[in-house]
Design a protein around this motif. Structure first.
Motif, PDB file in Angstrom:
ATOM      1  N   THR A  81       4.845  -3.339 -12.852  1.00 44.05           N
ATOM      2  CA  THR A  81       5.490  -4.330 -11.020  1.00 44.05           C
ATOM      3  C   THR A  81       5.652  -5.384 -12.124  1.00 44.05           C
ATOM      4  OG1 THR A  81       3.106  -4.237 -10.977  1.00 44.05           O
ATOM      5  CG2 THR A  81       4.327  -2.608  -9.951  1.00 44.05           C
ATOM      6  N   ALA A  97       3.264  -4.053   0.047  1.00 52.19           N
ATOM      7  CA  ALA A  97       3.518  -3.158  -0.422  1.00 52.19           C
ATOM      8  C   ALA A  97       2.198  -1.920  -1.190  1.00 52.19           C
ATOM      9  CB  ALA A  97       5.132  -2.129  -1.097  1.00 52.19           C
ATOM     10  N   SER A  98       1.858  -3.119  -1.918  1.00 52.39           N
ATOM     11  CA  SER A  98       0.363  -2.527  -2.619  1.00 52.39           C
ATOM     12  C   SER A  98      -0.279  -2.696  -1.520  1.00 52.39           C
ATOM     13  CB  SER A  98       0.684  -3.639  -4.088  1.00 52.39           C
ATOM     14  OG  SER A  98      -0.187  -4.845  -3.396  1.00 52.39           O
ATOM     15  N   ALA A 100      -0.633  -2.324   1.584  1.00 54.99           N
ATOM     16  CA  ALA A 100       0.303  -0.864   1.675  1.00 54.99           C
ATOM     17  C   ALA A 100      -0.627  -0.111   1.406  1.00 54.99           C
ATOM     18  CB  ALA A 100       0.919  -0.325   2.254  1.00 54.99           C
ATOM     19  N   TRP A 101      -0.298   0.266   0.021  1.00 55.68           N
ATOM     20  CA  TRP A 101      -1.037   1.690  -0.269  1.00 55.68           C
ATOM     21  C   TRP A 101      -2.000   1.736  -0.381  1.00 55.68           C
ATOM     22  CZ3 TRP A 101       2.745   5.709  -1.536  1.00 55.68           C
ATOM     23  CH2 TRP A 101       1.586   6.766  -2.913  1.00 55.68           C
ATOM     24  N   LEU A 102      -2.884   0.515  -0.982  1.00 56.48           N
ATOM     25  CA  LEU A 102      -4.526   0.498  -1.303  1.00 56.48           C
ATOM     26  C   LEU A 102      -4.689   0.725   0.470  1.00 56.48           C
ATOM     27  CD1 LEU A 102      -4.906  -2.635  -3.195  1.00 56.48           C
ATOM     28  CD2 LEU A 102      -5.103  -0.270  -4.036  1.00 56.48           C
ATOM     29  N   ILE A 104      -3.723   2.566   2.647  1.00 59.09           N
ATOM     30  CA  ILE A 104      -4.096   4.327   2.219  1.00 59.09           C
ATOM     31  C   ILE A 104      -4.653   5.179   1.568  1.00 59.09           C
ATOM     32  CG2 ILE A 104      -2.141   6.315   2.513  1.00 59.09           C
ATOM     33  CD1 ILE A 104       0.013   4.774   3.121  1.00 59.09           C
ATOM     34  N   GLY A 105      -5.130   5.000   0.459  1.00 59.15           N
ATOM     35  CA  GLY A 105      -6.055   4.710  -0.699  1.00 59.15           C
ATOM     36  C   GLY A 105      -7.306   5.155  -0.333  1.00 59.15           C
ATOM     37  N   PHE A 125      -3.396   5.458  -6.371  1.00 58.26           N
ATOM     38  CA  PHE A 125      -3.670   5.087  -5.344  1.00 58.26           C
ATOM     39  C   PHE A 125      -4.724   4.029  -6.046  1.00 58.26           C
ATOM     40  CE2 PHE A 125      -3.436   8.580  -1.808  1.00 58.26           C
ATOM     41  CZ  PHE A 125      -2.209   8.175  -1.319  1.00 58.26           C
ATOM     42  N   ALA A 128      -3.367   0.769  -8.026  1.00 59.33           N
ATOM     43  CA  ALA A 128      -2.504  -0.558  -7.523  1.00 59.33           C
ATOM     44  C   ALA A 128      -4.037  -1.808  -7.105  1.00 59.33           C
ATOM     45  CB  ALA A 128      -1.415  -0.644  -6.451  1.00 59.33           C
TER      46      ALA A 128
END
Length: 441
Positions: A81, A97-98, A100-102, A104-105, A125, A128
């Motif tokens: 990244t 984006a990171s 949001a990814w976390l 979800i994780g 997940f 990040a």
């Protein structure tokens, strides 16, 4: 260039220390975002080990393996990244984006029922987990380079790193309370919601028209106005010097795992200190760093980032060497303050030096520099196992002391060969603001 001359403008050298700190006001929304997101991540981290052991049946070795594997994945993602973040508006996409990814994780982690599933979620997940903070620091550097203000990059980085430390304290405390009153799974769901809230906040700050929104930084010309070819040559040289900085930080930080695992044993078994004092000893360095970081930032601007970094490096040698011969709890507490000098100096000066070494590539520079923490965790686990098994829990600190001594000698040699690049000044800047050549602002 503004980035190369802001440290010599004398804002802190003329007794206007408070003015320089007040000049960081435009960056405080970013600091608030970092505070909330880091608090959420540390809250989940504080509950992860007990969740794996008590609810998933993982052994202590399996828990350690989880952290090591996630650290390796995190290092790869940080570098990837960081490599793409300096292109156009990519940084302002990576941060939300990171988050949001976390989010979800953490939501998925709350529903896992086995250790392999937790390990898979961690690799996919939580690789990040360090990305938002690294990119927020890089984005703050972008703003410093684009603004015509009195705030220096060193002051802004120091403030953001202090906020990150506060987030770690707050997060661990909230994690303990949440684990006690809610349980691990509900805590992970709360953290997921907070991450999504941070996503909305980051989208507003980075994509909106507020005070912190700005154009993306462009590649900077070199001081001789040689154009992009000169920038590429200087960036390549900066990357090599940055790798040297990362290598020495890995050596300096390789004893951190041993400190966390063996310092309580040293305090209670060898020094016969109370358990309450053991907890205070572990908390003392980060507490002292909150005070020392602004001091080190001021010293870096006044006397040079390279000098401050080397002061911290010397403190690490004194610290680990002192642990070998310490005989009383009081001396151990004094050594913990010395360890705080190492942490504050190398964090403030190190990140700033890394970003200066790669002009216009703050995202990549910050990611590369911070990746040393993941490597040091892995290397430090091996150092701790070998040192304690062969020398014992106190004499074993000779090994990290030797590594720090090697790193100190190596960094001193490298800084002496490139004194201007590493900001190794002979004397503080004069009180008058230097003249900035045309075309470099």
């Amino acid at each position: 260039m503004v980035a190369e001359t802001d440290a010599r403008r004398g804002a802190w050298g003329n007794g206007r220390f408070g003015i320089a700190w007040r000049a960081t006001a435009p960056y405080r929304p970013l600091m608030m975002l970092m505070l909330v997101s880091s608090t959420a991540s540390f809250a989940a981290l504080g509950a992860l080990s007990l969740f794996a052991r008590d609810e998933l049946g993982a052994s202590d070795t399996m828990v350690t393996v989880n952290f090591v594997v996630v650290a390796l994945a995190s290092m790869a993602v940080m570098l990837a990244t960081g490599h793409v973040s300096d292109r156009g508006g990519v940084r302002r996409v990576i941060i939300p984006a990171s988050l949001a990814w976390l989010g979800i994780g953490y939501a998925i982690l709350a529903s896992v029922r086995s250790y392999p599933a937790m390990l898979a979620v961690g690799v996919v997940f939580f690789c990040a987990v360090g990305v938002p903070n690294a990119q927020l620091m890089a984005y703050a550097r972008d703003l410093v380079e684009r603004r015509d203000g009195t705030a220096t990059s060193t002051a802004v980085i120091a403030m953001m790193r202090i906020v990150l430390s506060i987030g770690s304290f707050t997060g661990f405390g909230i994690g303990g309370l949440g684990l006690a009153y809610l349980g691990a799974r509900p805590l992970f769901r709360v953290v997921a919601v907070v991450c999504l809230g941070c996503l909305a906040l980051s989208w507003y700050l980075l994509r909106g028209r507020g005070a912190v929104a700005t154009a993306e930084p462009q590649p900077l010309m070199d001081e001789n106005n040689d154009g992009r070819h000169g920038v590429r040559e200087r960036t390549a040289g900066g990357q090599r010097l940055l790798l040297i900085l990362v290598v020495v930080m890995v050596l300096f930080s390789s004893g951190r795992v041993m400190v966390l695992s063996q310092l309580p044993i040293l305090m209670t078994v060898s020094l016969h200190g109370p358990l309450q004092l053991t907890g205070f000893a572990l908390a003392l360095p980060p507490l002292c760093e909150l005070v020392l970081m602004p001091t080190m930032a001021f010293a870096a601007v006044r006397w040079g980032r390279g000098k401050v970094f080397l002061v911290g490096a010397a403190a690490s040698v004194v610290y680990y060497g002192g642990l070998v011969v310490v005989t009383t709890p009081g001396l151990l507490m004094l050594l913990q303050v010395v360890y705080a000098v190492f942490g504050a100096a190398t964090v403030i000066a190190g990140i700033d030096l890394a970003q200066r070494l790669m002009a216009g590539r703050a995202g990549m520079a910050t990611s590369i520099y911070l990746s040393h923490e993941n490597v040091a965790t892995i290397n430090g686990s091996l150092v701790a196992m070998v040192s304690v098994a062969t020398l014992g829990h106190q004499i074993g600190f000779l090994v990290p002391a030797a590594l720090c001594l090697v790193a100190f000698a190596f960094s001193t040699w490298a800084f002496a060969r490139h004194p201007d690049t590493f900001d190794l000044r002979r004397r503080p800047p004069s009180g008058q603001r230097p003249r900035i050549p045309a075309g470099t602002a």
